[in-house]
Design an enzyme around this catalytic site. Structure first.
Site, PDB file in Angstrom:
ATOM      1  N   ARG A   1      74.289  64.172  26.917  1.00 30.17           N
ATOM      2  CA  ARG A   1      73.717  63.721  25.731  1.00 30.17           C
ATOM      3  C   ARG A   1      73.918  62.395  25.905  1.00 30.17           C
ATOM      4  O   ARG A   1      74.535  61.635  26.694  1.00 30.17           O
ATOM      5  CB  ARG A   1      74.635  64.113  24.767  1.00 30.17           C
TER       6      ARG A   1
ATOM      7  N   ARG B   1      79.813  72.171  21.154  1.00 30.82           N
ATOM      8  CA  ARG B   1      80.796  72.575  19.922  1.00 30.82           C
ATOM      9  C   ARG B   1      81.517  73.795  20.116  1.00 30.82           C
ATOM     10  O   ARG B   1      80.891  74.636  20.812  1.00 30.82           O
ATOM     11  CB  ARG B   1      79.998  72.320  18.627  1.00 30.82           C
TER      12      ARG B   1
ATOM     13  N   LYS C   1      64.251  68.409  17.140  1.00 28.69           N
ATOM     14  CA  LYS C   1      64.507  67.492  16.169  1.00 28.69           C
ATOM     15  C   LYS C   1      64.442  66.203  16.594  1.00 28.69           C
ATOM     16  O   LYS C   1      63.762  65.333  16.280  1.00 28.69           O
ATOM     17  CB  LYS C   1      65.502  67.838  15.367  1.00 28.69           C
ATOM     18  N   THR C   2      65.225  65.894  17.738  1.00 28.23           N
ATOM     19  CA  THR C   2      65.327  64.636  18.191  1.00 28.23           C
ATOM     20  C   THR C   2      63.905  64.062  18.853  1.00 28.23           C
ATOM     21  O   THR C   2      63.600  62.959  18.728  1.00 28.23           O
ATOM     22  CB  THR C   2      66.642  64.554  19.026  1.00 28.23           C
TER      23      THR C   2
ATOM     24  N   SER D   1      69.905  73.575  17.470  1.00 30.89           N
ATOM     25  CA  SER D   1      70.293  72.712  18.552  1.00 30.89           C
ATOM     26  C   SER D   1      69.080  73.115  19.636  1.00 30.89           C
ATOM     27  O   SER D   1      69.018  73.912  20.020  1.00 30.89           O
ATOM     28  CB  SER D   1      71.741  73.127  19.149  1.00 30.89           C
TER      29      SER D   1
ATOM     30  N   LYS E   1      79.480  66.489  13.657  1.00 30.87           N
ATOM     31  CA  LYS E   1      78.906  67.761  13.087  1.00 30.87           C
ATOM     32  C   LYS E   1      80.165  68.116  11.813  1.00 30.87           C
ATOM     33  O   LYS E   1      79.709  68.784  10.752  1.00 30.87           O
ATOM     34  CB  LYS E   1      78.819  68.911  13.956  1.00 30.87           C
TER      35      LYS E   1
ATOM     36  N   HIS F   1      69.632  69.730   8.033  1.00 29.92           N
ATOM     37  CA  HIS F   1      69.863  69.527   9.417  1.00 29.92           C
ATOM     38  C   HIS F   1      68.565  69.605   9.854  1.00 29.92           C
ATOM     39  O   HIS F   1      67.859  70.289  10.205  1.00 29.92           O
ATOM     40  CB  HIS F   1      70.586  70.947  10.065  1.00 29.92           C
TER      41      HIS F   1
ATOM     42  N   ASP G   1      68.593  63.720  12.838  1.00 29.10           N
ATOM     43  CA  ASP G   1      69.484  65.208  13.137  1.00 29.10           C
ATOM     44  C   ASP G   1      70.291  65.397  11.326  1.00 29.10           C
ATOM     45  O   ASP G   1      70.257  66.654  11.373  1.00 29.10           O
ATOM     46  CB  ASP G   1      70.811  65.192  13.867  1.00 29.10           C
TER      47      ASP G   1
HETATM   48  N1  LIG Z   1      57.194  71.800  23.606  1.00 27.84           N
HETATM   49  C1  LIG Z   1      58.519  71.241  23.374  1.00 27.84           C
HETATM   50  N2  LIG Z   1      58.835  70.639  22.295  1.00 27.84           N
HETATM   51  C2  LIG Z   1      59.892  70.059  21.999  1.00 27.84           C
HETATM   52  N3  LIG Z   1      60.797  69.987  23.016  1.00 27.84           N
HETATM   53  C3  LIG Z   1      60.565  70.300  24.263  1.00 27.84           C
HETATM   54  C4  LIG Z   1      59.535  71.062  24.474  1.00 27.84           C
HETATM   55  N4  LIG Z   1      59.401  71.387  25.894  1.00 27.84           N
HETATM   56  C5  LIG Z   1      60.561  70.844  26.251  1.00 27.84           C
HETATM   57  N5  LIG Z   1      61.308  70.280  25.409  1.00 27.84           N
HETATM   58  C6  LIG Z   1      62.746  69.593  25.499  1.00 27.84           C
HETATM   59  O1  LIG Z   1      63.638  70.305  24.784  1.00 27.84           O
HETATM   60  C7  LIG Z   1      64.661  69.492  24.241  1.00 27.84           C
HETATM   61  C8  LIG Z   1      64.681  69.259  22.877  1.00 27.84           C
HETATM   62  O2  LIG Z   1      65.917  68.611  22.756  1.00 27.84           O
HETATM   63  P1  LIG Z   1      66.374  67.981  21.217  1.00 27.84           P
HETATM   64  O3  LIG Z   1      64.937  67.250  20.779  1.00 27.84           O
HETATM   65  O4  LIG Z   1      67.549  66.928  21.529  1.00 27.84           O
HETATM   66  O5  LIG Z   1      66.563  69.084  20.054  1.00 27.84           O
HETATM   67  P2  LIG Z   1      67.540  68.965  18.854  1.00 27.84           P
HETATM   68  O6  LIG Z   1      67.565  67.292  18.424  1.00 27.84           O
HETATM   69  O7  LIG Z   1      66.778  69.898  18.113  1.00 27.84           O
HETATM   70  O8  LIG Z   1      68.754  69.551  19.328  1.00 27.84           O
HETATM   71  C9  LIG Z   1      64.476  68.192  24.896  1.00 27.84           C
HETATM   72  O9  LIG Z   1      65.024  67.964  26.002  1.00 27.84           O
HETATM   73  C10 LIG Z   1      62.887  68.294  25.388  1.00 27.84           C
HETATM   74  O10 LIG Z   1      62.786  67.330  26.208  1.00 27.84           O
HETATM   75  C1  LIG Z   2      75.134  67.670  18.240  1.00 30.06           C
HETATM   76  C2  LIG Z   2      74.666  68.712  17.912  1.00 30.06           C
HETATM   77  O1  LIG Z   2      73.310  68.538  17.399  1.00 30.06           O
HETATM   78  P1  LIG Z   2      71.824  68.881  18.067  1.00 30.06           P
HETATM   79  O2  LIG Z   2      71.804  69.856  19.021  1.00 30.06           O
HETATM   80  O3  LIG Z   2      71.270  69.710  16.786  1.00 30.06           O
HETATM   81  O4  LIG Z   2      71.025  67.496  18.195  1.00 30.06           O
HETATM   82  C3  LIG Z   2      75.186  70.008  18.177  1.00 30.06           C
HETATM   83  O5  LIG Z   2      74.767  71.097  17.584  1.00 30.06           O
HETATM   84  O6  LIG Z   2      76.280  70.006  18.800  1.00 30.06           O
HETATM   85 CA   LIG Z   3      71.897  69.158  15.212  1.00 28.80          CA
HETATM   86 MN   LIG Z   4      69.267  66.443  18.172  1.00 26.23          MN
END
Ligand SMILES: Nc1ncnc2c1ncn2[C@@H]1O[C@H](COP(=O)(O)OP(=O)(O)O)[C@@H](O)[C@H]1O
Ligand SMILES: C=C(OP(=O)(O)O)C(=O)O
Ligand SMILES: [Ca+2]
Ligand SMILES: [Mn+2]
Length: 656
Positions: free
Chosen positions: A440, A174, A360-361, A356, A319, A338, A375
């Site tokens: 992604r 972004r 979360k995911t 980010s 977003k 969020h 999200d």
């Molecule tokens: N201890 C941990 N807890 C959560 N995620 C972790 C950890 N260690 C490594 N990761 C990695 O960190 C990243 C978290 O990203 P994601 O879940 O997509 O974040 P968000 O959805 O908050 O943007 C993933 O690639 C995951 O595999």
């Molecule tokens: C798509 C997004 O969300 P997130 O990394 O929280 O999954 C972003 O922040 O660009």
């Molecule tokens: Ca997000």
């Molecule tokens: Mn996410």
């Protein structure tokens, strides 16, 4: 040379090979010949026309009563008129002539109902562009979008598991600094402006300049994609969105990320509540007032429109809509969040807040629980509802072992952005960050086997604040008091590492109010007050979970194992962690448990994991100082009805 036959028709060509059905030899010839007389006709047989949508019943048409009495054809015509109106510009005041279907497939579609809009008297002279047709590819299916992408968009390929690999172009994340919000009389009053706010103003006129640029660009194309979809699974607060875009990649992304209408809902969609014009391939004009680069993401709440110029990163659309929800929902006393969200088999709901990359995911996608969303959510009187219809997972270093559900969701229909794959086998190398670290996958939520459909749930029991602390000083888990929850929610801390270059880099602390300052529209205290009120009312417990470093800061320690974080999260869900023995940490005053099942106890206090104790103290104080400094801007704000709470929140921060 052997003779081929004896009925050589006077040298006109080769002799025919005779085959007789009754001699029992050429069985494969015994089927009836195709009905088609020509190749074109044969090809026209290949695709069966979709059945007309289910007949409508009264109940389904509430608020769209006028639509109900129309014939299917009339409804199609109205829809095209509505799309034409969406694409209206100065050069073509009532919008272009729009035709449904792909221009490359002339004559194939049985429904090429065109809308001609030239029975008006133009106030300005007609230009060439006003005379051309724009073909509308309306709510195409994933299969159709794959074909469009592969035929027309460089960098689109099918991977070995059937996903559509795409390239988002120069921008792979972004561009918050290029986001603008129209400041008019209403929004000047309502929104959060000034220091710390993500809302950078633009005026209405400049918005129209950019809108015209985007619309003219879209109208100059032979075809544009239109998605009509929904936001928010709570039927009482559902928002209708239209996304106009130039790329199949964008259309498929939004198909996956927004809520997909049923055929009936599509027929009766009517007028959208909000429209996105995504002309991301085309830059904005840097000589336009308020523009500081060739990228501009502009939101006009009064016109209910958003314009994207100069970035093709698809996350900008999702977003952008989230920002809209952060404006619309609080007006209805609904808190937009969020956060990820999942639910146990017994109906216990957990929210996962975090910036980010904090998890979360990853953590809301849990084999043992139902996924409500990864999200964006709303917390209303009715409970929790997901805003979206899909998930957007980071895929860097993705593995089947660690994240099986996300791994398996990467199949036909999923958009895979900016990944690298083998040119022959098309197997993706998830460890390759040649294009970007921010690779992604966008997939419909039902690709996760235990998705909760519809994506709604009861009031949350646990609120989990995720921070990826690259300083390595926050404990892996702590239980928060209500004032601490507010303090950390308003702070919205995470620290990631700046770059991916070789060598040690200083961690970068990021503070983003409400764990999503880039998307909030009102002052953070407005959302915080709603969160306090709801947590108290429904008795939710909050936790701070560090998904980042342990045993030293980035470069010295290592990231906390995902399997340990999952065990911690399990103990929160089960309620078991509530019964642990707690002890208060220095400086941050966080309550940390002595034991968590499946996690080595010595890591639960970060101080234990550092070999260099002096470095630990120093780093702890450094981070505490950054928290303090960040919170200064909020110190004089009132949160909720009573002043005492604001004081308590301030006191809930680090003390040193
Ligand atoms: N201890 C941990 N807890 C959560 N995620 C972790 C950890 N260690 C490594 N990761 C990695 O960190 C990243 C978290 O990203 P994601 O879940 O997509 O974040 P968000 O959805 O908050 O943007 C993933 O690639 C995951 O595999
Ligand atoms: C798509 C997004 O969300 P997130 O990394 O929280 O999954 C972003 O922040 O660009
Ligand atoms: Ca997000
Ligand atoms: Mn996410």
């Amino acid at each position: 040379m052997a003779e081929l036959g004896n009925d050589n028709g006077g040298g006109k060509g080769l002799a025919r090979i005779e085959t007789k059905a009754e001699d029992g030899i050429c069985h494969d010839d015994s089927a009836l010949p195709v009905k088609a007389q020509t190749i074109d006709e044969l090809h026209s047989l290949q695709k069966k026309r979709s059945l007309p949508s289910t007949p409508m019943t009264e109940g389904l048409l509430q608020g769209n009563a006028a639509f109900a009495t129309l014939s299917e054809e009339e409804r199609h015509k109205l829809r095209l008129q509505s799309i034409s109106a969406s694409l209206a510009s100065l050069t073509r005041e009532t919008g272009p002539k729009v035709v449904k279907g792909d221009p490359a497939r002339k004559g194939e579609s049985s429904k090429t109902s065109a809308v001609h809009h030239h029975d008006f008297t133009p106030t300005i002279s007609i230009s060439d562009s006003a005379l051309k047709f724009t073909h509308i590819l309306y709510n195409l299916s994933p299969a159709e979008l794959y074909e469009q992408a592969i035929k027309n968009e460089k960098g689109s390929f099918i991977t070995s598991t059937g996903a559509l690999a795409t390239l988002s172009g120069a921008k792979t994340g972004r561009s918050p600094r290029d986001k603008r919000i129209v400041k008019d009389e209403t929004t000047a009053e309502e929104l959060w402006w000034g220091k710390g706010s993500p809302n950078i103003e633009m005026d209405e006129h400049t918005f129209m300049v950019n809108r015209e640029r985007a619309v003219d660009y879209l109208n100059s194309l032979d075809k544009v994609f239109v998605n009509d979809q929904f936001l928010n699974w709570d039927p009482e607060h559902r928002i209708k969105v239209r996304i106009v875009s130039a790329r199949a990649y964008h259309s498929l992304f939004m198909h996956n990320m927004c809520i997909r209408p049923t055929p009936e809902e599509m027929e009766n969609f009517g007028t959208p509540d909000f429209t996105i014009y995504n002309a991301g391939q085309f830059p904005c004009n840097r000589y336009t007032h308020y523009m500081t680069s060739s990228t501009s993401i502009d939101i006009n709440l009064a016109r209910k429109e958003m314009v994207i110029l100069g970035t093709q990163y698809a996350g900008e659309m999702k977003k952008g809509l989230f920002g809209l929800m952060h404006y619309l929902m609080p007006k209805r006393q609904i808190l937009s969040l969020h956060s990820g969200c999942n639910m146990g088999k017994d109906g216990d709901v957990a929210l996962f807040f975090g910036l980010s990359g904090t998890g979360k995911t990853t953590l809301s996608t849990d084999r043992n629980r139902l996924l409500i969303g990864d999200d964006e959510h709303c917390w209303s009187e009715n409970g929790i509802s997901n805003i979206e219809g899909g998930c957007y997972a980071k895929c860097i270093d993705l593995s089947m072992e660690k994240e099986p559900d996300i791994w398996n969701a990467i199949k036909f229909g999923t958009v895979l952005e900016n990944v690298v794959f083998d040119e022959h086998t098309r197997e993706v190398d998830y460890s390759d960050n040649s294009v970007t670290e921010n690779t992604r996958a966008a997939y419909p939520i039902e690709y996760i086997p235990n998705a909760k459909l519809p994506c709604v749930g009861p009031h949350p029991k646990n609120v989990i604040l995720l921070a990826c602390d690259a300083f390595g000083v926050l404990p892996p888990v702590s239980k928060l008091t209500l004032p601490q929850t507010m303090y950390h929610f308003i702070s919205g801390y995470t620290a990631l590492v700046a770059g991916t270059e070789e060598g040690i880099k200083e961690p970068q602390a990021t503070f983003s109010a409400c764990f999503g300052a880039a998307f909030i529209m009102l002052h953070p205290t407005r959302y915080a007050a709603m969160l306090v009120e709801k947590m108290q009312k429904y008795g939710a417990t909050a936790w701070l979970v560090n998904t980042g470093w342990s045993g030293g800061r980035y470069g010295i320690g290592s990231r906390i194992k995902l399997s340990y974080t999952r065990k911690i999260i399990d103990a929160i869900h089960s309620g078991g962690l509530l019964n642990a023995n707690y002890q208060k940490t220095q400086v941050f005053g966080l309550e940390i448990p002595a034991e968590v099942e499946g996690v080595p106890s010595e890591i639960l206090d970060s101080a234990n994991t550092w070999l260099d104790k002096a470095a630990y103290e120093e780093t702890l104080l450094k981070l505490a100082g950054l928290f303090k400094k960040n919170f200064e801007v909020f110190a004089n704000y009132k949160i909720g009805q009573d002043d005492k709470l604001a004081e308590e929140i301030l006191a809930a921060g680090p003390n040193f």
